[in-house]
Design a protein around this motif. Structure first.
Motif, mmCIF file in Angstrom:
data_model
loop_
_atom_site.group_PDB
_atom_site.id
_atom_site.type_symbol
_atom_site.label_atom_id
_atom_site.label_comp_id
_atom_site.label_asym_id
_atom_site.label_seq_id
_atom_site.Cartn_x
_atom_site.Cartn_y
_atom_site.Cartn_z
ATOM 1 N N GLN A 74 -27.349 19.295 -20.412
ATOM 2 C CA GLN A 74 -27.647 18.376 -21.513
ATOM 3 C C GLN A 74 -29.145 18.108 -21.566
ATOM 4 O O GLN A 74 -29.772 17.882 -20.525
ATOM 5 N N PRO A 75 -29.742 18.133 -22.751
ATOM 6 C CA PRO A 75 -31.135 17.696 -22.831
ATOM 7 C C PRO A 75 -31.217 16.200 -22.540
ATOM 8 O O PRO A 75 -30.294 15.453 -22.854
ATOM 9 N N LEU A 76 -32.314 15.814 -21.904
ATOM 10 C CA LEU A 76 -32.500 14.397 -21.561
ATOM 11 C C LEU A 76 -33.671 13.834 -22.360
ATOM 12 O O LEU A 76 -34.751 14.426 -22.388
ATOM 13 N N HIS A 77 -33.451 12.713 -23.013
ATOM 14 C CA HIS A 77 -34.490 12.080 -23.822
ATOM 15 C C HIS A 77 -34.964 10.824 -23.094
ATOM 16 O O HIS A 77 -34.268 9.820 -23.104
ATOM 17 N N GLY A 78 -36.107 10.891 -22.469
ATOM 18 C CA GLY A 78 -36.533 9.751 -21.649
ATOM 19 C C GLY A 78 -37.890 9.202 -22.049
ATOM 20 O O GLY A 78 -38.770 9.930 -22.509
ATOM 21 N N ILE A 79 -38.049 7.894 -21.871
ATOM 22 C CA ILE A 79 -39.339 7.239 -22.120
ATOM 23 C C ILE A 79 -39.687 6.378 -20.905
ATOM 24 O O ILE A 79 -38.810 5.904 -20.186
ATOM 25 N N ALA A 80 -40.983 6.215 -20.682
ATOM 26 C CA ALA A 80 -41.457 5.406 -19.542
ATOM 27 C C ALA A 80 -41.890 4.038 -20.043
ATOM 28 O O ALA A 80 -42.757 3.935 -20.908
ATOM 29 N N ALA A 81 -41.278 3.004 -19.510
ATOM 30 C CA ALA A 81 -41.614 1.633 -19.896
ATOM 31 C C ALA A 81 -42.921 1.204 -19.211
ATOM 32 O O ALA A 81 -43.367 1.845 -18.255
ATOM 33 N N PRO A 82 -43.531 0.129 -19.685
ATOM 34 C CA PRO A 82 -44.787 -0.332 -19.080
ATOM 35 C C PRO A 82 -44.673 -0.642 -17.588
ATOM 36 O O PRO A 82 -45.654 -0.562 -16.857
ATOM 37 N N ASP A 83 -43.457 -0.997 -17.140
ATOM 38 C CA ASP A 83 -43.271 -1.265 -15.713
ATOM 39 C C ASP A 83 -42.887 0.006 -14.950
ATOM 40 O O ASP A 83 -42.441 -0.075 -13.805
ATOM 41 N N ASP A 84 -43.039 1.163 -15.589
ATOM 42 C CA ASP A 84 -42.751 2.470 -14.991
ATOM 43 C C ASP A 84 -41.263 2.778 -14.862
ATOM 44 O O ASP A 84 -40.888 3.798 -14.280
ATOM 45 N N THR A 85 -40.419 1.896 -15.360
ATOM 46 C CA THR A 85 -38.990 2.209 -15.390
ATOM 47 C C THR A 85 -38.759 3.364 -16.373
ATOM 48 O O THR A 85 -39.345 3.379 -17.457
ATOM 49 N N GLU A 86 -37.906 4.311 -15.983
ATOM 50 C CA GLU A 86 -37.604 5.444 -16.856
ATOM 51 C C GLU A 86 -36.297 5.171 -17.591
ATOM 52 O O GLU A 86 -35.270 4.918 -16.962
ATOM 53 N N VAL A 87 -36.373 5.202 -18.912
ATOM 54 C CA VAL A 87 -35.208 4.879 -19.746
ATOM 55 C C VAL A 87 -34.788 6.128 -20.508
ATOM 56 O O VAL A 87 -35.628 6.774 -21.145
ATOM 57 N N PHE A 88 -33.501 6.470 -20.404
ATOM 58 C CA PHE A 88 -33.005 7.666 -21.096
ATOM 59 C C PHE A 88 -31.959 7.276 -22.127
ATOM 60 O O PHE A 88 -31.150 6.380 -21.900
#
Lengths: 612, 612
Positions: free
Chosen positions: B386-400
């Motif tokens: 599965q492709p993963l769509h992730g973004i990095a929050a300002p606190d460095d948490t990775e959200v997918f």
């Protein structure tokens, strides 16, 4: 005076708080309920620990939202109270703080308030508990201390009295003189808090910004004067909600609080004159405060003195000699004496490590500082050396009290009895010290109380790394001036060179043009002032072109107010220190604050450049 | 929409500010005069750098204290202005901000104000300069935008118009609807600022607490709606004075500001419906916002998974398999999926490193986040993954972003297509993330805008190391709940174990007693709750003795409000993370905030104990 402090004032566990309060010399503490609730210590352990530490447990607090309610709520409130009375028995606390209702009161009726509080009082009596009723400034119906006093009179029970809190009275602008009209026997407890002059809602102000007496803007000596005249002979306690204190070192904050009470007693004695003698409250005066006559010297610590020595020579200082016993050298120019110290200097390129002030009676000043719990700086002296009286400030600056004299007696230890010569530099104008953000309020009280300086209104200076809060402490005549700067949050321990905040020693001259020219020809590196600054100066002050050109050529900064003019320049930074040279013309009494952003930006750019 | 930002919003040198604004995608900047004055760059260099970066220089500001003065002061003010007009010519800036007089105005006379501003306008015209007159909320005589508009009408010059600033209008509670009555041709500039709802003097509020749109309490979409309807087609700029932004990373703050303008345009389009189409202001909508359906998973990074795996097993989680290609394992219990990741874990005992949310269209959510300048998290996937769509929050948490589905399609990569089973744990209730103090406002806007969550009113929780500010972000239905906690100043980078602030994953159960018993018998270590807490519970809630005994035996905490009950427990901390298990009864919708101090104190004591 019997002193106490609420556990909510300081950080840590209940055990840490109790140890710190005892160490700082408080007679007792108020148990803030939540501190007990979250503690692993049982009430019996808390009592036993307090006994061992010699602390009295003076108050259990707060009991909230009781009066002015319907019958069902009253019953629930009485049940809640009874559980707390039992708990107080286990703690051995005999007084509970009852705050005026701010949440659940629905009926505004003094007779009902009194009847309900009376019911609580009767229940409390069965447990040997006294109730100290306090009007919170934001109480729904009861929010003035005179209203709470009327209710206590209506209740008319021996175990129901008042708690007076300076914040709740003074924050509203209420006149504390009415305290003298209250039967002192019915004042069961007194809490003190100071606060900076802020214009915001009282609840937020109270919950976040309270400070220890002497650190804010309230006239607490006046408040104490009314208390003395009321005949009150009980405990005076500190109740401070402060976001910074809550996260600062618990032992230091406790000492800061104790110092504030010692200082306030002295201030109140001064206010009352002989009226304070033999009074039941037992407030005590300190050894007499004396006005400092000037800076004795400024001290720079460095592991390699060459750079600083070179700058001093460029500024026109004369090397006066090495200390007979220590690796410490003396330089002077006019009345300005600089000591370069290489002791304990490993890893320190250069820093402002301390200063001396001249004071009529150094021993008396030391005695006063010691009574204010200023930590002593240990200094050995041989029988043929001057004794040194030193204290360590919260920012670790070492301050020494020297005798007021044109020729300081310690100078002979450097081989030169006479350090003063006429020249372009006439003396030390001020010293600028960086303060960690946790220690700012503590530092202000420390320096004002131990050195007898007055705090001027603070200011804020924009810099590339944030706003720098600045606070001047000084004698009225300007003989001693300190500028405290708070380093922006997060930068105080940085290892990033560009972000480190430097301190400085400002020297005074009567001819800054001549001095700057001589220093320039001696190879001095000035902090470079941008050309844009001079164009703005032209627009703001209408200076003529030749003057502007001269200022720009020498990197001089300029300010003017209705009293006079100020000219100054900065040297390059070495380690975390630099020099400023200032000239005051006419009655100018400031510090060139409008130019501080120029300095901070130039230092920031310079440090960035040096990183590569 | 043409976007701009005042250089005073962000930290660093003027050059750093310009680079950061260009990189963040602003069309132009306002030159805050002091940033130029303290800069080593000449006006010509600034202009050339702006040209190279493709930034327009939109406004020179501020020009203060001009109108309502005597003749001599007016002459001096005109001379001061002329110098600035010349400077603007070198910068190539054609508009100057004129603030209503707050300092030197002595004559309250609209005709005089207009005549003096007209004189300034005529002088400006000779230099090709336009004047944007702004009513400051604390202006001595002119402090409302409609008053400034009346004066601009009186001046009646083509090069004299208005600057509208949302803060100066909304902070006073003035109705911005009047903007629609202004001739749009005469609105020369628009500045936006949001601000938290605070009750303090407007000047302090403005100078220290402004935030970017979406980070405060103003209804800026409504404000923008009026602007659109007025016919304004010019620049919309940010002017934020914020103590934290001024000391934060310049590039991140610039992106934060840009994100706020992108988000606000979208919000305004939603408010206006079709009304936003084809309007000269050119505001743009984002890809459609979707409501998340729940947590897809939570991810823990650890260099040694044994401790976390053991806790998961004790809580009733089932090991679901190892990823086909990566050193990542999947555990599940009910709808709760936990991923243990050992990649990039050197030195990390255990931390909450990220989470996934389920959303109807993950690709669309990713597109929206990307338009909001959320940095992408790179993840390789093979053709059969599965492709993963992730973004990095300002606190460095990775959200997918994952597709909404009972069985996430990626689970097959762990060898088990079906991860859901019935059991005591039903799902993830919320995730609690620690925020560095510099990133708090940025984080709130980031999470609310990219994940379409709503911010609830914040709260503050006392702890032994200071007040912890807490902010819940969530969907209306509670399917996704995040709790952001600001770590007290100075503790975010501490190496002191007792002071490090942990994050946690809260799991939901319908039978916390059974779950706690099972976990206890499986050897789970609970965070120990002090006995004092249960005694206080008894006093507060009148719980019966058997219930209290059961709570105490299992270290359960309890809260109740008018909607229902909340029971919860905490595990011991591993690294910087722990688990919470919660049970909600009835309509209880909170997070047990009254119990948070108990948790924080117990963790503090536990960490202190582990240091020795």
């Amino acid at each position: 005076m019997r002193t106490s402090i609420a556990t909510v004032c300081i950080s840590g566990t209940l055990e840490q708080k109790m140890l710190a309060c005892a160490k700082a010399g408080f007679d007792g503490i108020e148990i803030f309920e939540q501190d007990l609730t979250v503690s692993a210590m049982s009430p019996e352990e808390v009592k036993a620990l307090a006994d061992r530490l010699g602390l009295t447990l003076d108050l259990f607090q707060p009991f909230r939202d009781f009066e002015g309610v319907d019958a069902a709520t009253l019953a629930a409130n009485l049940a809640r109270a009874e559980a707390k009375f039992k708990l107080m028995g286990r703690l051995g606390i005999d007084t509970i703080l009852l705050c005026s209702n701010v949440g659940t009161a629905t009926i505004n009726d003094d007779a009902l308030f009194a009847a309900q509080i009376r019911e609580l009082g009767l229940l409390a009596a069965a447990y040997g508990v006294k109730i100290a009723y306090e009007a919170l400034a934001w109480g729904t119906f009861v929010n003035t201390y005179l209203h709470s006093w009327r209710l206590v009179e209506l209740v008319d029970l021996p175990n129901v009295g008042l708690c007076l809190d300076s914040f709740h009275i003074l924050s509203r602008g209420d006149d504390p003189a009415g305290i003298e009209t209250i039967d002192a026997e019915k004042i069961f407890f007194v809490q003190l808090a100071d606060a900076p002059v802020l214009s915001m809602d009282i609840l937020s102000w109270s919950r976040h910004y309270r400070v220890f007496p002497g650190e804010g803007g309230f006239e607490l000596d006046t408040f104490m004067g009314h208390l003395v005249r009321s005949g009150y002979d009980g405990i005076v306690s500190l109740e401070i909600f402060n976001d910074v204190f809550r996260q600062s070192n618990v032992e230091r904050t406790a000492v800061d609080g104790m110092r504030s009470l010692i200082w306030l007693q002295d201030l109140t004695c001064t206010l009352l004159g002989d009226g304070a003698q033999g009074h039941p409250l037992g407030i005590r005066a300190l050894p007499e405060a004396q006005r400092p006559d000037g800076f004795d010297y400024a001290e720079i610590r460095t592991e390699d003195p060459e750079a600083v020595a070179g700058m001093l020579a460029q500024l026109g200082f004369t090397f006066r000699g090495q200390h007979r016993r220590k690796p410490v050298t003396l330089w002077s120019a006019g009345a300005a004496r600089i000591i370069i110290n290489t002791q304990r200097s490993r890893g320190i390129t250069a820093e402002v490590s301390g200063f001396g002030i001249q004071i009529p009676d150094a021993a008396l000043a030391t005695e006063r500082a010691s009574a204010l719990q200023a930590p002593a700086v240990p200094r050995h002296h041989t029988p043929d050396e001057q004794p040194l009286h030193g204290i360590a400030a919260p920012d670790d600056t070492e301050v020494f009290f020297g005798t007021s004299a044109a020729q300081p007696p310690w100078a002979v230890e450097f081989g030169h009895p006479h350090t003063t010569e006429t020249g372009l530099i006439t003396g030390i104008d001020h010293i600028n010290l960086a303060q960690p953000w946790q220690a700012f309020d503590e530092s202000v009280l420390f320096y004002t109380s131990t050195l007898n300086l007055a705090a001027r209104p603070g200011t804020e200076v924009p810099s590339p790394m944030g706003l720098v809060r600045s606070q001047v402490l000084r004698t009225d005549d300007g003989a001693v001036r300190l500028a405290l700067n708070i380093v922006p949050h997060g930068l105080e321990n940085t290892t990033d060179r560009a972000l480190r905040y430097p301190e400085h020693i400002a020297l005074h001259t009567d001819d800054i043009f001549a001095l700057a020219r001589r220093a320039a020809s001696a190879g001095m590196e000035f902090l470079a002032v941008p050309k844009n600054y001079y164009e703005d100066l032209a627009a703001r002050f209408g200076l003529d072109a030749p003057t502007l050109a001269q200022l720009a050529e020498l990197n001089l900064l300029y300010d003017r107010d209705e009293h006079g003019e100020f000219l100054h320049f900065y040297t390059e930074t070495v380690g975390t220190m630099f020099f400023e040279v200032v000239q005051r013309r006419g009655g100018y009494d400031g510090y060139g604050a409008p130019n501080a952003p120029v300095r901070l930006a130039a230092q920031f750019e310079r440090n960035r450049a040096m990183q590569y």
